[in-house]
Design a protein around this motif. Structure first.
Motif, PDB file in Angstrom:
ATOM      1  N   ASP A 185       0.869  -1.176   0.000  1.00  0.00           N
ATOM      2  CA  ASP A 185       0.000   0.000   0.000  1.00  0.00           C
ATOM      3  C   ASP A 185       0.905   1.225   0.000  1.00  0.00           C
ATOM      4  O   ASP A 185       1.459   1.593   1.024  1.00  0.00           O
ATOM      5  CB  ASP A 185      -0.906  -0.014   1.231  1.00  0.00           C
ATOM      6  CG  ASP A 185      -1.803   1.207   1.256  1.00  0.00           C
ATOM      7  OD1 ASP A 185      -1.803   1.966   0.269  1.00  0.00           O
ATOM      8  OD2 ASP A 185      -2.508   1.392   2.261  1.00  0.00           O
ATOM      9  N   ARG A 187       0.016   4.193  -0.501  1.00  0.00           N
ATOM     10  CA  ARG A 187      -0.742   5.380  -0.074  1.00  0.00           C
ATOM     11  C   ARG A 187      -0.575   6.559  -1.020  1.00  0.00           C
ATOM     12  O   ARG A 187      -0.209   7.665  -0.619  1.00  0.00           O
ATOM     13  CB  ARG A 187      -0.325   5.798   1.324  1.00  0.00           C
ATOM     14  CG  ARG A 187      -0.457   4.638   2.281  1.00  0.00           C
ATOM     15  CD  ARG A 187      -0.286   5.102   3.686  1.00  0.00           C
ATOM     16  NE  ARG A 187      -0.186   3.934   4.555  1.00  0.00           N
ATOM     17  CZ  ARG A 187      -0.528   3.933   5.811  1.00  0.00           C
ATOM     18  NH1 ARG A 187      -1.011   5.003   6.372  1.00  0.00           N
ATOM     19  NH2 ARG A 187      -0.416   2.834   6.520  1.00  0.00           N
ATOM     20  N   GLY A 188      -0.794   6.299  -2.243  1.00  0.00           N
ATOM     21  CA  GLY A 188      -0.736   7.387  -3.225  1.00  0.00           C
ATOM     22  C   GLY A 188       0.672   7.802  -3.610  1.00  0.00           C
ATOM     23  O   GLY A 188       0.856   8.805  -4.287  1.00  0.00           O
ATOM     24  N   ASN A 231      -1.885   0.895  -4.724  1.00  0.00           N
ATOM     25  CA  ASN A 231      -2.418   2.180  -4.267  1.00  0.00           C
ATOM     26  C   ASN A 231      -1.419   3.316  -4.518  1.00  0.00           C
ATOM     27  O   ASN A 231      -1.115   4.105  -3.633  1.00  0.00           O
ATOM     28  CB  ASN A 231      -2.794   2.084  -2.779  1.00  0.00           C
ATOM     29  CG  ASN A 231      -3.713   3.214  -2.340  1.00  0.00           C
ATOM     30  OD1 ASN A 231      -4.222   3.962  -3.176  1.00  0.00           O
ATOM     31  ND2 ASN A 231      -3.926   3.342  -1.042  1.00  0.00           N
TER      32      ASN A 231
HETATM   33  C1  LIG Z   1      -4.762   4.477  -0.622  1.00  0.00           C
HETATM   34  O1  LIG Z   1      -4.070   5.652  -0.332  1.00  0.00           O
HETATM   35  C2  LIG Z   1      -4.851   6.662   0.251  1.00  0.00           C
HETATM   36  C3  LIG Z   1      -3.961   7.857   0.430  1.00  0.00           C
HETATM   37  O2  LIG Z   1      -3.574   8.342  -0.815  1.00  0.00           O
HETATM   38  C4  LIG Z   1      -5.440   6.189   1.555  1.00  0.00           C
HETATM   39  O3  LIG Z   1      -6.253   7.203   2.095  1.00  0.00           O
HETATM   40  C5  LIG Z   1      -6.246   4.931   1.311  1.00  0.00           C
HETATM   41  O4  LIG Z   1      -6.701   4.419   2.538  1.00  0.00           O
HETATM   42  C6  LIG Z   1      -5.427   3.899   0.613  1.00  0.00           C
HETATM   43  N1  LIG Z   1      -6.256   2.796   0.221  1.00  0.00           N
HETATM   44  C7  LIG Z   1      -6.135   1.561   0.655  1.00  0.00           C
HETATM   45  C8  LIG Z   1      -7.060   0.559   0.126  1.00  0.00           C
HETATM   46  O5  LIG Z   1      -5.287   1.278   1.469  1.00  0.00           O
END
Ligand SMILES: *[C@@H]1O[C@H](CO)[C@@H](O)[C@H](O)[C@H]1NC(C)=O
Ligand SMILES: *[C@@H]1O[C@H](CO)[C@@H](O)[C@H](O)[C@H]1NC(C)=O
Ligand SMILES: *[C@@H]1O[C@H](CO)[C@@H](O)[C@H](O)[C@H]1NC(C)=O
Ligand SMILES: *[C@@H]1O[C@H](CO)[C@@H](O)[C@H](O)[C@H]1NC(C)=O
Length: 605
Positions: A185, A187-188, A231
């Motif tokens: 993950d 996180r973007g 992600n």
């Molecule tokens: C993906 O990243 C975002 C932040 O960019 C976060 O808020 C979100 O929880 C993440 N999604 C998953 C499925 O972990």
């Protein structure tokens, strides 16, 4: 596994009793206590994920006391760097005495141990966030630290990417994992990439919903899905450059080598690149062959010429002379009438061979009958043979000789078109096939894009080099034409096993995730599906990458007068010659009537 958990539970029980003991004011000897705790920490780490080799970096410290417990084969690197290539298995746990103990300079060892888990015993008073930042800058992310001081005998910190603060504190008894896969993950987080926009591998379009530029195609989809899975965000425009200027394949591989982008949205072939450090696991398996114009059918007006084989014609003439001689002989059973004119222009034999009627003597001898027999039989054979040849060829004209070997390519009327880059690669690889084609039959296109444009135009003046992967697209395109123009020749291959690999930065920390993802997509048949859809995608996006500019000459299934015009002309010419002969004969006859018999006799001679 079970024994590991048992150890963990026993250890935690031990902790509780020890806590009670210390409450009672009983303290253990520090060193022994620390060693026990470290041992238990290692056992716990082994429960999370097994390791079979230990590497200890740095000078003597408490970690070395663990050697006594012979947990796993251990490599001691006191100098901080190894001199040899790291050839051990990948499940290695690295222990470091202090945050600066690991000063690995050996490039291969660095690469192979990049994703290994690292436990650092912090001796100095450094802050966990600095240590995490320090390792993260070196792209080593699986880091945990142990700190011990008087107040807290053992504190465990573990680094975390994509979050703030970049570390977490752990207790030995907690069941939250110490090491995690950070890149599952992101996180973007950003994955820097660059697309070569080679249709249909990656095609850009404007998404009306989000108003952004998106990519589609069987290489772009791989990237899109990967980013979605971990992600992350794909950055296609990471490098500042001319928006109009298309990034070329060569640029992208160079940027990957220079670590300026993470993953290239393009494909390298195993022919071009030999350094596997900058490449992923093979994505596609393909072949690299020639795309050859389908041999044209012979025009109708040439069929008359084609059916007359010179050798057969010679045999027929020999037969004709033999039969004429036999006829002359068997008429009087002597060679009396044998003259050159009689043999060469024997009208009985000629008419007989052509299947025409001819005068039959009143009471022929047995020999003569036998010769007529042979004559009639030969005539039947010859006329039937030519008749069937002509009719079958007129029904379906035969194709021109096809190209089966690389020598044929040199001798055919088509030139081989190839891009400079491909030619250089083939020459550098000492490809034996390219050497078989004469250089003046090869047309080298300097610019790769220019070459692709030429090939996309399906101009059948050339033979093109193509990979099977690309060919499937042309095949799809040809389905929409009235008849195919090219075929993929498996006889003419430079390479029958060619890998396509994705360029990946050599120190990409999530390379293993990317490769696993890639193989799964392939396993589920998604790649095949995307490939089969790619032509439809192109049509949907309004891209018209291929236009069949030159349709092959279409052979009409009907014969027109034009097709037999030269036969008719020959006929007229022959008629003219015979008319001349006839007029000449008439003149000669008139002259002979007016002359006295002796003079007439002389004139005929
Ligand atoms: C993906 O990243 C975002 C932040 O960019 C976060 O808020 C979100 O929880 C993440 N999604 C998953 C499925 O972990
Ligand atoms: C590791 O493998 C490489 C290539 O196979 C070899 O050259 C090298 O000597 C090996 N190193 C050790 C320490 O065995
Ligand atoms: C090609 O051949 C030359 C000499 O014939 C040789 O020096 C070179 O190493 C060969 N290259 C490859 C890639 O085999
Ligand atoms: C195909 O290429 C040849 C040689 O370049 C050119 O003469 C011909 O006009 C082209 N055909 C078409 C239909 O463009």
């Amino acid at each position: 596994m079970t024994s590991g958990w048992l150890v963990l539970i026993l250890f935690c029980l031990g902790q509780v009793t020890r806590a009670q003991l210390s409450n009672l004011g009983i303290h253990q000897v520090d060193g022994v206590d620390l060693e026990q705790k470290l041992l238990r920490l290692l056992l716990r780490v082994r429960v999370e994920e097994s390791f079979d080799t230990l590497v200890i970096y740095g000078e003597e410290c408490v970690l070395h006391s663990l050697l006594r417990h012979s947990l796993a084969p251990t490599v001691l690197v006191s100098a901080g760097s190894t001199e040899f290539d790291w050839n051990f298995s990948s499940s290695t746990l690295i222990l470091s005495c202090g945050s600066n103990a690991e000063r690995e300079v050996n490039y291969r060892t660095l690469m192979k141990l990049q994703t290994a888990r690292r436990l650092i015993y912090l001796m100095e008073d450094s802050k966990p966030e600095t240590v995490c930042g320090h390792y993260s800058a070196r792209e080593q992310h699986n880091i945990a630290m142990i700190k011990s001081n008087v107040d807290h005998p053992v504190t465990i910190y573990t680094c975390r990417c994509f979050q703030d603060p970049n570390y977490e504190e752990r207790d030995l008894c907690e069941d939250r994992p110490i090491f995690i896969e950070h890149f599952r993950d992101m996180r973007g987080g950003i994955i820097r990439t660059e697309a070569d926009r080679q249709v249909p591998r990656s095609m850009a379009y404007w998404d009306a919903k989000s108003g952004e530029e998106k990519m589609i195609g069987y290489v772009a989809n791989l990237m899109n899905n990967y980013a979605q899975k971990v992600n992350a965000t794909l950055d296609f425009h990471h490098l500042p450059r001319d928006r109009e200027k298309q990034a070329l394949y060569t640029d992208i591989t160079r940027w990957v080598k220079e670590d300026r982008i993470d993953i290239g949205t393009t494909m390298s072939t195993s022919l071009q690149e030999s350094d596997l450090d900058d490449l992923s696991y093979p994505y596609l398996l393909t072949s690299y062959c020639l795309m050859v114009p389908i041999p044209a059918r012979l025009p109708y007006n040439q069929i008359y010429a084609v059916i007359v084989d010179p050798l057969v014609l010679c045999i027929i003439f020999v037969l004709f002379y033999l039969l004429s001689a036999l006829l002359i002989y068997s008429q009087r059973m002597s060679w009396q009438g044998l003259t050159l004119a009689n043999v060469l222009l024997n009208d009985k034999s000629l008419r007989g061979l052509l299947g025409q009627s001819f005068p039959f003597p009143r009471d022929p001898s047995r020999n003569l009958k036998l010769v007529f027999f042979i004559l009639c039989f030969a005539s039947l054979m010859i006329t039937t043979m030519y008749e069937s040849y002509l009719q079958s060829y007129l029904t379906l004209p035969p194709p021109e000789p096809s190209i089966r070997t690389f020598q044929d390519v040199g001798n055919s009327r088509h030139k081989l078109a190839i891009s400079r880059m491909e030619l250089n690669v083939l020459i550098a690889k000492n490809n034996s096939h390219i050497g078989q084609i004469r250089r003046d039959r090869i047309w080298v296109v300097e610019d790769l894009n220019e070459f692709v444009r030429l090939r996309n135009s399906l101009n059948d003046s050339y033979i093109y080099t193509v990979t099977y992967d690309r060919w499937s697209c042309y095949q799809e395109r040809q389905r929409t034409l009235s008849h195919p123009i090219f075929y993929y020749s498996l006889d003419l291959c430079f390479n029958r096993f060619l890998y396509f690999q994705i360029p990946v930065r050599r120190h990409l920390p999530h390379r293993h995730l990317f490769e696993e993802h890639m193989q799964r997509q392939q396993e589920f048949g998604l790649v095949q599906f995307w490939k089969s859809q790619s032509f439809l995608d192109m049509v949907r996006l309004g891209l018209k990458p291929m236009s069949a500019s030159s349709q092959p000459p279409h052979i009409e299934p009907a014969i027109v007068v034009d097709d037999i015009s030269w036969i008719l002309k020959l006929f007229v010419a022959a008629m003219g010659v015979s008319c001349c002969c006839f007029i000449l004969e008439l003149c000669v006859w008139g002259v002979r009537r007016r002359m006295p018999p002796s003079a007439a006799y002389l004139a005929t001679i």
